[in-house]
Design an enzyme around this catalytic site. Structure first.
Site, PDB file in Angstrom:
ATOM      1  N   LYS A  63       0.824  -1.214   0.000  1.00  0.00           N
ATOM      2  CA  LYS A  63       0.000   0.000   0.000  1.00  0.00           C
ATOM      3  C   LYS A  63       0.854   1.258   0.000  1.00  0.00           C
ATOM      4  O   LYS A  63       0.597   2.198  -0.762  1.00  0.00           O
ATOM      5  CB  LYS A  63      -0.943  -0.009   1.209  1.00  0.00           C
ATOM      6  CG  LYS A  63      -1.863   1.197   1.294  1.00  0.00           C
ATOM      7  CD  LYS A  63      -3.066   0.906   2.164  1.00  0.00           C
ATOM      8  CE  LYS A  63      -2.703   0.863   3.629  1.00  0.00           C
ATOM      9  NZ  LYS A  63      -3.126   2.078   4.358  1.00  0.00           N
ATOM     10  N   SER A  64       1.869   1.298   0.845  1.00  0.00           N
ATOM     11  CA  SER A  64       2.718   2.491   0.932  1.00  0.00           C
ATOM     12  C   SER A  64       3.421   2.767  -0.390  1.00  0.00           C
ATOM     13  O   SER A  64       3.517   3.920  -0.832  1.00  0.00           O
ATOM     14  CB  SER A  64       3.753   2.313   2.046  1.00  0.00           C
ATOM     15  OG  SER A  64       3.136   2.226   3.306  1.00  0.00           O
ATOM     16  N   ARG A 110      -7.731  12.234  12.637  1.00  0.00           N
ATOM     17  CA  ARG A 110      -6.295  11.993  12.787  1.00  0.00           C
ATOM     18  C   ARG A 110      -5.503  13.298  12.776  1.00  0.00           C
ATOM     19  O   ARG A 110      -5.868  14.260  12.101  1.00  0.00           O
ATOM     20  CB  ARG A 110      -5.812  11.032  11.697  1.00  0.00           C
ATOM     21  CG  ARG A 110      -6.483   9.678  11.807  1.00  0.00           C
ATOM     22  CD  ARG A 110      -5.979   8.685  10.800  1.00  0.00           C
ATOM     23  NE  ARG A 110      -4.592   8.327  11.042  1.00  0.00           N
ATOM     24  CZ  ARG A 110      -3.898   7.483  10.286  1.00  0.00           C
ATOM     25  NH1 ARG A 110      -4.480   6.929   9.234  1.00  0.00           N
ATOM     26  NH2 ARG A 110      -2.648   7.202  10.562  1.00  0.00           N
ATOM     27  N   ASP A 161       2.717  -0.613  12.182  1.00  0.00           N
ATOM     28  CA  ASP A 161       1.447  -1.085  11.616  1.00  0.00           C
ATOM     29  C   ASP A 161       1.162  -2.547  11.939  1.00  0.00           C
ATOM     30  O   ASP A 161       0.056  -3.034  11.668  1.00  0.00           O
ATOM     31  CB  ASP A 161       1.442  -0.902  10.095  1.00  0.00           C
ATOM     32  CG  ASP A 161       1.282   0.553   9.690  1.00  0.00           C
ATOM     33  OD1 ASP A 161       0.695   1.323  10.474  1.00  0.00           O
ATOM     34  OD2 ASP A 161       1.764   0.922   8.609  1.00  0.00           O
ATOM     35  N   LYS A 217      -3.444   6.218  15.263  1.00  0.00           N
ATOM     36  CA  LYS A 217      -3.586   5.574  13.955  1.00  0.00           C
ATOM     37  C   LYS A 217      -5.063   5.652  13.538  1.00  0.00           C
ATOM     38  O   LYS A 217      -5.790   6.543  13.981  1.00  0.00           O
ATOM     39  CB  LYS A 217      -3.071   4.131  14.026  1.00  0.00           C
ATOM     40  CG  LYS A 217      -1.614   4.018  14.466  1.00  0.00           C
ATOM     41  CD  LYS A 217      -0.637   4.681  13.509  1.00  0.00           C
ATOM     42  CE  LYS A 217      -0.380   3.861  12.284  1.00  0.00           C
ATOM     43  NZ  LYS A 217       0.637   4.464  11.383  1.00  0.00           N
TER      44      LYS A 217
END
Length: 454
Positions: free
Chosen positions: A39-40, A140, A333, A360
């Protein structure tokens, strides 16, 4: 009512919260599993390809809600993006000065990475922009990103409490800064470096602990001259990006759930193919091995500028351990999965220095502590961590708080439950791991998906 969700459709927030799972003992896990793309890296690949001169091909793109939100935003900014396959993108770059204004707010969905990186990019544009997100993202903290960008000359507003939406005023002249980040965050670093591409002179980011270096590796792949040393990255403004082709490896954070599941479910033996092993991402691997996990690497190679391996994971009795604080940033994560491994281990596992978990997608520390207690696991919570006492895992109903990683972690707990575990509010799993349920069941998970129409 049993249901099968399509990850390509975004149900309304009023409907999403009624999706739930029933997790229960399945069979030992077996098979060779292909985990979706990272994803990153997917966020960065499509973003940098959009800024490049020329056309780039991205293979292994994660077709999930978070990454698709970023791609859709870039399309609204005038970038033509083709999708020959669900996991492939052809991006026709417009160059660093070719983005066009959007006349509507840019919706990042649940993607904190997308919002923070896009903030670094959009503060340098000649037009105004507004970045919004879903209910979770809108809670966030964003000042950790907007503060250094403001130091560079950006004009950017948040809500009074420092949360989204972000209102960005274009047309500002940016200047490079020597920024000492108060927290170890690859997102902060990346936002400042992206703005630095447009700034006068040199931009430097210094971190209290080295974080994942996806941005630095990928900028290099796109032809940017960036100097990297331990805990420090610097680049000069005014550089252009050259189109390139990228192959994205499997996401380690998604693989983490199977690393833990196969380690704690007796009789399991699985292989995870082509998993990205960025050195600043694999703290969980180190900790699982400290606990006695049987994980073997093979077929090491490079893919998209990242180290990649196949991982064979076999069941092994785990022992509790103290998680070294210098590994926390390298597994931030993966803590939800680790908490379940700790609950299944013999003895105590101690986590400290992990206060970042509280900001998060949910307060992951509180969510995991509360959920494990519901299942009868003894957990002592602290301000920045917890002590998990391994033991039998009972049954109960878990509130995932719409957090994809909390939901997937408790699906593992359900495999060890004396009965069943109901996990509520699971629709956001589609933000990072589309078709998680299908892959999990194919490997041996006991996992049913339901939609409650109430």
């Amino acid at each position: 009512m049993y249901c099968r969700r399509s990850h390509l459709k975004k149900p309304s927030m009023s409907h999403r919260t009624h999706d739930y799972w029933i997790a229960h003992q399945g069979t030992p896990l077996h098979g060779v599993l292909s985990i979706p793309g990272d994803k990153s890296i997917s966020h960065r690949a499509v973003m940098f390809a959009a800024l490049a001169d020329g056309t780039s091909r991205i293979d292994g793109f994660l077709e999930a809600e978070d990454t698709c939100s970023t791609a859709e935003i870039l399309a609204r900014l005038g970038v033509r993006i083709e999708t020959p396959l669900s996991t492939q993108r052809i991006v026709h770059g417009v160059g660093v000065d070719g983005l066009q204004a959007s006349h509507i707010p840019l919706d990042c969905g649940n993607a904190g990475t997308g919002m923070r990186l896009l903030a670094g990019l959009l503060v340098a544009q000649p037009f105004d922009s507004v970045l919004v997100g879903d209910a979770s993202l809108s809670k966030r903290p964003m000042r950790r990103v907007t503060d250094p960008l403001s130091q560079m000359g950006a004009r950017i507003d948040t809500s009074d409490d420092g949360t989204p939406p972000l209102r960005i005023y274009g047309g500002q002249l940016l200047h490079g800064i020597d920024f000492i980040s108060p927290v170890a965050s690859a997102q902060i670093k990346s936002a400042v470096l992206l703005a630095g591409l447009y700034a006068r002179n040199e931009t430097v980011v210094r971190e209290p602990h080295p974080t994942r270096d996806y941005t630095e590796r990928m900028l290099t792949a796109f032809g940017v001259d960036i100097d990297v040393s331990t805990g420090c990255a610097r680049l000069r403004g005014g550089q252009r990006l050259c189109a390139t082709d990228i192959t994205i490896p499997a996401d380690f954070s998604s693989a983490a759930f199977y690393l833990v599941a196969a380690s704690v479910i007796p009789g399991s033996d699985i292989t995870l193919r082509a998993v990205g092993l960025n050195p600043r991402r694999i703290g969980l691997l180190t900790v699982l091995r400290l606990m006695g996990a049987n994980i073997v690497e093979s077929n090491r190679h490079e893919q998209g500028g990242e180290p990649v391996v196949d991982l064979r994971v076999r069941y092994a009795p785990l022992q509790g351990t103290r998680v070294p604080e210098d590994l926390v940033a390298d597994m931030i994560d993966e803590f939800p999965a680790l908490f379940v491994a700790a609950a299944a281990a013999e003895g105590q596992t101690v986590v400290s220095g992990a206060a970042e978990l509280r900001v998060k997608e949910s307060d992951r520390l509180a969510a995991m502590v509360t959920g494990l207690r519901v299942l009868g696991v003894q957990v002592d919570e602290t301000a920045d961590g917890a002590t998990i006492h391994g033991g039998p895992i009972g049954h109960g109903t878990i509130n995932s708080h719409g957090d994809h990683r909390i939901a997937m972690a408790f699906s593992i707990a359900g495999q060890l439950s004396v009965s069943t575990v109901r996990i509520e509010d699971v629709a956001n799993v589609a933000t990072s791991f589309p078709d998680y349920e299908t892959l999990a069941r194919s490997a041996g998970f006991g996992l049913e998906v339901y939609c409650d129409p109430a």
